[in-house]
Design a protein around this motif. Sequence first.
Motif: not given
Length: 519
Positions: A318-321, A331-336, A388-394, A405-408
Motif C-alpha cells: 500500500x502507498x499513502x500519498x 507514517x505507520x500502517x496498522x491493520x486488523x 479486513x481493514x487498515x489505517x495509518x498513524x501520521x 488517517x482512517x477514512x473518516x
Amino acid sequence: MRYHLLGVFLRLASIVHLVLGAAVFHWPDPLLDTLDDQLYRPGFSPASTFALNCGPRDNSTIAAQWLRLAYHDMATHDSTTGTGGMDASIVFEFDRPQNIGVGMLESLVDFLVAPNEYVGMADVIAMGAINAVVGCGGPVIPFRGGRIDATEAGPATVPEPQQDLASHIASFKAQGFTETEMISLVACGHSLGGVRQADFPLIMTEDVPAGIQTFASTLGFDNTVVTEYLKGTTENVLVVGSNITTRSDFRIFSSDGNVTMQSLASPDNFNQVCADLIGRMIDTVPSTVTLTDPIEPIDFKVWNTLLFPQGGSLAFLATLRIIDTGVNRTVTMFWKERTGTFCPPAGCSVPSFQVTTDSASFLATLKGVTAFKLHSFNAAIDLTTSISQFWFEVNDNDGSAPFIVDNNGVNYTIDQDVVLFDPRRSSFTIGGLFMVVGVKDPSTSINVTALTTIDGTTTVPVTSSVIANFELDSSNPPADGYMFYTSPISGKSLSNTIHATVNGTAYSLWVPFLDAPGV
C-alpha cells in the motif's frame, strides 16, 4: 510506447484536501481515484502536460485544438430536451463540415490512453479544455467528473460562420447561453487559435505565410482578441475577412453595440467571465447525468494497493500519498485480521519502507500543491487470519500528537481475500501480457473472467470492451491455499475488472493499469 504495471483498488478511501464544496472521496470510487491522478499527477494523463506553455502544433497550438474540440462536443446540447452536451459524441461527428480540421482527430489521439472503465472520453475532453486554458496562461477552471460517453452522433448543431446572427443566437440559446454570454464565450474561445486556409478556403480567401490566420496577435490565453477588435487593429478573419458572409465574429461581437466587448477589455474581468463560461460549457451535460462536486487534490490518499499470496503469507502493498507541505512525517500502517486474534488489540503495524517524492501537475501547482510524498508499505499478513481493514498513524515529528488517517472513522476496508490479482505471477513483457488470479479454497465450480477496457485507434478513438476468460494455470502450481488462473490480455488494455464465481459466491475486483514502479 506505454509501460504499465498493475495495482488493485481494494475498497479504498481517503481523506480529502479540505476545500469548501470539493468532492469527497468515498470508497470505493474508481472515478474520483482516476480523475484525481489525471488532473494532478503529470504521469497519469497527457492532458496535464501536452498543452503546457501553449505548445505548438500545425502552425497553431495544442491548447487551441483542445478547446475547439470541447466546444464542438458540447454544442450538440439542447437545453429544452436535456439531451446532448459534453458526451464525446464528437468521435462520431468528424464527417461534418463544422468539424473539419486535423486538430479534432489529433486531439482525441492525444487522449487515447486516458479513459478506462469508469472515466470516459467526455471527462478527458473536459479535462483537456481546462488544461488548455491554464497551459496558455489563463484562469483556473473547476473540474467536475462523471460525464457519460455517447454511443452515437448528436445533432449537427455547431454554429457555422456563414450563418446569420439570428441563427447564432438561437444555437447558443439552445445550448443554455444568453446573447451576452454568447458574445463572451466566442471571445474566450477565440483567444486561442485561428482559421486554417486548407480547411476553410471560403473564409480564408487570401494566402498567408503559415496557412493560418490567428484570431489574435498574441499566443496565450488573454483578451488581445477583444482589445484588437475594439481598437480596429484586429486581423481576425471572422471580423475583417474579405468574405463578408463569414464575418461571424463581427456580427456576434457588435450585436449589442460592443457593450459586452468593452466590459471584456479589463483583463481581470475577461479571465473571470471566461473561467465561468468555459466551466459552464464543459459542465453542460445531458439531464440524465449528474456530475461530481469540483475535484480538488486529495490529501492522504491510499493508492496502488495490492494483496496476493507469496511465500507462506499474504503480501500486502500500500502507498499513502500525502500532499507535500515540507513536514518530515513518519507514517505507520496498522491493520486488523479478518478472523482470529493474531494482531494485538491496537492492531498489527509496520512502518513505511520508503518515502519518495512525486511531482505535481501544473494545474496542481496553481492550487498550491508543489509535490506529493509517497509513503510505501509492505506487510506480511498471516494466511490464516488474513486482513479486513487498515489505517495509518501520521506523526509530524514537531512535538504535536500523532493523528489517524482512517477514512473518516470507518477505516479502509478489504472486503475479501478469495479472488486476488497476483502481480508477481503475472507477466507483462514484450512476449505478451498474462494476468494471473489467485482463487482461495476453490471447489470444482469456478468461473473467472475479466471485463477489459481497450483503448481506441488513431482512426477510431473510441474505447471498447472485451471479455477475457481465465483457465487453470499449470505453470503456477497451488500455493498458500490458492490455485492460480491465467488469461492473456490485450496490450491496449486500459483497465480490467475481474469477475469470479467461487463456491456459488460472486466476487469482483477492479484492476486498473497504473504507472507504479517497484510493483
